[in-house]
Motif scaffolding. Sequence first.
Motif, short mmCIF file in Angstrom:
data_model
loop_
_atom_site.label_atom_id
_atom_site.label_comp_id
_atom_site.label_asym_id
_atom_site.label_seq_id
_atom_site.Cartn_x
_atom_site.Cartn_y
_atom_site.Cartn_z
N THR A 80 0.82 -1.21 0.00
CA THR A 80 0.00 0.00 0.00
C THR A 80 0.86 1.26 0.00
OG1 THR A 80 -0.15 -0.12 2.43
CG2 THR A 80 -1.94 -1.11 1.15
N LYS A 81 2.05 1.18 0.60
CA LYS A 81 2.93 2.35 0.67
C LYS A 81 3.36 2.81 -0.72
CE LYS A 81 3.31 3.12 5.12
NZ LYS A 81 2.85 4.39 5.72
N THR A 84 0.68 4.67 -2.40
CA THR A 84 0.55 6.02 -1.85
C THR A 84 1.60 6.95 -2.44
OG1 THR A 84 -0.36 5.20 0.24
CG2 THR A 84 0.64 7.39 0.28
N ASP A 142 0.43 11.35 4.95
CA ASP A 142 1.07 10.63 3.85
C ASP A 142 2.11 11.49 3.16
OD1 ASP A 142 -0.39 8.27 4.20
OD2 ASP A 142 -2.05 9.00 2.96
N ARG A 167 -4.92 11.40 -0.87
CA ARG A 167 -4.15 10.99 0.30
C ARG A 167 -4.23 12.04 1.40
NH1 ARG A 167 -3.51 5.62 -0.70
NH2 ARG A 167 -3.42 5.43 -2.98
#
Length: 453
Positions: free
Chosen positions: A370-371, A374, A413, A409
């Motif tokens: 998921t990072k 992002t 983030d 985001r």
Amino acid sequence: MYKALTNKISDVFSHFSGKQIRLKDVHSALNEIEHAFIEADVSRAAIDQFKSIVTQASSDIDRVAKLDARSHILKIIRDALLSILSHDTPIPSFQQNKLQVIMMVGLQGAGKTTSCGKLSRYIQAQHKNAKVMLCSVDIYRPKAIEQLQIVAEQTNSIFQPHQDTTPVKICQQAVTDAKRAGCDTLIIDTAGRLDIDQDRMDEIKQINQAIKPHHTFYTVDSMMGQSALTTAKAFNETVSISGIILTKTDSDTKGGVALSIKSVIEKPILWVGTGEGFGQLEPFDAERIADQLLDMGDIVGLAKKATAHIDQAQTEKISKRLHKGIFTLDDMLAQIEQIHNMGGLSSILKLLPGAAKLPDNMMKIIEDDTKIKTIQSLIQSMTQLERGRPELIRNHKGRQMRVLKGSGRSKTDINELLKGYDKMKKMTEKMKGGKMKALMQQFSESNQMPREE
């Protein structure tokens, strides 16, 4: 793969550090490894072969100098593993002057149909312009035929359709059609079954006698235990297997099948499926498996991943920029995406020495992709100027709000992205000019990671 078994073998060697090893220590270690093999579902035949080799090779261990003893026993264990894994059978060459017919056999759910597609893709990669035809004779499961047709479309293979008739007639017609179409290889996917079924075994025997395939490959699920060996024997007695395709090796399997099957039926593992993609079929390499079992890593596998997925031109371009001390958010994104293309950080770490000791909870965190999504969405929502000069984002709330709105985001983030960029930027400053050379010199002399200044 084989993490549980690797951990147990690695623990055995941890007891050898800093002491003179005696023959009794070898016997003790051998007993521990035997128990680990039993838990991993390794066959009795393979265990006995392994023990015999180690016992014979370690008879002089009492005379080995203290500093060499640990590496000496490690070599003995590695050689024993190679002995039960290795074979002299070459990978078949499918580039012949006449049609090569392959019959695929195995239990339902072992990945046989997918392996047909993988093998087709492998042949096409080895021989440019190779024409491969796929044919299913599983007249009992229409879905199986549909699945192979989809596999054929996805691998640029020719699919052989047929009307309901007998499997033998289907195969004979497929051979005729493959020759007419000028195909180099015909891969026949036989009917799968949940267990040994005498009717189906008689069927593949009749097919074998009717078309006399050049190769008969048995696909076996690496997660299966002793039952895989029983079915392997049954298939081999029926049609004489040419070689084995070991599937689902990307999972944390017990490892028993790979270590056992050659000892049980004396047939070689030729390929291993390393993932779900059609391009993830690799020739079996006994040394790489042995090194993984001893937690020595798989540097060859890592190098292959890098060669296949890293854009060398882009990497060289970034390297030149780093040498000048230039590092932008675009550079950061490019590096992260290349790691992602290699299967992610966890995929890389699993190929490094000592990977078996990494805690499972840490691996789960690393495997969370998921990072990267992002990071991608944030950077892609920036202008080209902002990517080159991140301070414009850091010092301008209006720009931040636009990027956050475009990426969907949060403020947290974007702060984490900029902190990560700052750390990477700091490291790149060490590479400017001649500093990188001095840094590497420090690393080689101390055998430690360079210090951050």
